[in-house]
Write a protein that holds these residues in place. Sequence first.
Motif, PDB file in Angstrom:
ATOM      1  N   TRP A 163       0.919  -1.176   0.061  1.00  0.00           N
ATOM      2  CA  TRP A 163      -0.070   0.133   0.080  1.00  0.00           C
ATOM      3  C   TRP A 163       0.871   1.238  -0.101  1.00  0.00           C
ATOM      4  O   TRP A 163       0.270   2.404  -0.419  1.00  0.00           O
ATOM      5  N   GLY A 219      -1.843  -3.714   3.251  1.00  0.00           N
ATOM      6  CA  GLY A 219      -3.297  -3.614   3.965  1.00  0.00           C
ATOM      7  C   GLY A 219      -3.531  -3.806   5.127  1.00  0.00           C
ATOM      8  O   GLY A 219      -4.481  -3.755   5.953  1.00  0.00           O
ATOM      9  N   GLU A 279      -0.640   0.148  10.558  1.00  0.00           N
ATOM     10  CA  GLU A 279      -1.074   1.554  10.129  1.00  0.00           C
ATOM     11  C   GLU A 279      -2.105   1.398   9.429  1.00  0.00           C
ATOM     12  O   GLU A 279      -2.920   2.318   9.185  1.00  0.00           O
ATOM     13  N   TYR A 280      -2.562   0.339   8.532  1.00  0.00           N
ATOM     14  CA  TYR A 280      -3.477   0.434   7.619  1.00  0.00           C
ATOM     15  C   TYR A 280      -4.721  -0.784   7.937  1.00  0.00           C
ATOM     16  O   TYR A 280      -5.357  -0.952   7.119  1.00  0.00           O
ATOM     17  N   GLY A 339     -10.759   5.689   3.765  1.00  0.00           N
ATOM     18  CA  GLY A 339      -9.586   5.374   4.269  1.00  0.00           C
ATOM     19  C   GLY A 339      -8.796   6.259   3.077  1.00  0.00           C
ATOM     20  O   GLY A 339      -7.606   6.717   3.618  1.00  0.00           O
ATOM     21  N   LYS A 398      -6.137   8.519   5.484  1.00  0.00           N
ATOM     22  CA  LYS A 398      -4.661   7.844   5.841  1.00  0.00           C
ATOM     23  C   LYS A 398      -3.944   7.740   4.553  1.00  0.00           C
ATOM     24  O   LYS A 398      -2.858   7.297   4.589  1.00  0.00           O
ATOM     25  N   ILE A 399      -4.613   7.394   3.310  1.00  0.00           N
ATOM     26  CA  ILE A 399      -3.781   7.211   2.306  1.00  0.00           C
ATOM     27  C   ILE A 399      -3.443   8.134   1.384  1.00  0.00           C
ATOM     28  O   ILE A 399      -4.504   9.128   1.185  1.00  0.00           O
TER      29      ILE A 399
END
Length: 360
Positions: free
Chosen positions: A241, A256, A260-261, A308, A312-313
């Motif tokens: 990711w 993923g 963190e993800y 997301g 976060k991305i």
Amino acid sequence: MLAEMISYIIENSQDFTTALGEHLELTLIALGISIAFGLLLGIIGSRFRSLRNFLLNVGKIGRTIPSLAVLALSLPLLGIGKPPTLLALTLIGTLPILINTIIGLEQVDKDTKEAAVGMGMKDLQILRQLELPIALPVIMAGIRTAAVVIVAGATLAGFIGGGGLGDLILNGHQLGRDHVMLAGAIPATLLSFYFEEAFGRLETWATPKGLTDETRQSGGLIGLLLAIAVMPLIFGTLLPWSITNTTGEAPTVLTGIHPEYRGIGLPILVLGLVATLWPRRGEKGNSWPITLVTWGAAIAALLWFVVGLFSKIDALETSGLVLLLASVVSITAITSLELVLSYRNHRANPRRIKELQTTL
């Protein structure tokens, strides 16, 4: 134990994804070759009576030989690595397809074939337009069996350097770490269940409607497409990711399922699996309230990805994110179509129309 296994997969996600990819590569290549050889030999055996008994006996005896023994027998011919693995898996997968093809073609009614000859059809036309469609349920059952046997047998490829999830099992055994063994064994088992379900849907979809058991769960073409979408969904979660390059250090790769993800990747994976692998009935699918649940799971997965993406991305720059987005969008589109068709079938249900007329 399971927590340790999950932690190992997270910390070694690249190695795990590579092993899973090798496992699927071996499985699909061997299955494709097995289908070609099994159908060809089965058709030849059904046409030449002198070869029929020989091929059937070879198939029956061959299926009694343990998979590991077949792998070991291929070593003197091709050494170690993927070539002997593919040879052994192809042999293992060819046998059930060969047997079912011969049996399926022989079950076609002789009077039907004589009628086709009387209509002027040639042997190739009879085979293609009459025998193969009628024998298809039996042949597809053989292909389904071959797929499960191959994906399970590919686990043993680690013993001869063939790669795949078997490497994790062997490494865990050598190191005395049960959680590493489970990181290979449990995904291999789940793959067998997946191939059983996916090829079961393919079997029902490919079988002519007049020969299909209506009570069998499959979901028709929609169920098949959703089963196919499972693999991009899983790999989209396991592939990178984000990749961080630090000067003088090895790049840091996060997937993923990394902490963190994880709050984004795992809910999307679970919701996607609910939407794709929920049992479906026949060509018309489930009742529309149940279809509404699977569609809702797909919509929730898509919305979770969008949330997301903004929280976060940073950008869709890696293969994992692109593949996951494509799979989630595809699942949402297919389940939306399924919902529409299911609701239309519900509205057109004769029993419902009769009840409405009675109340009016």
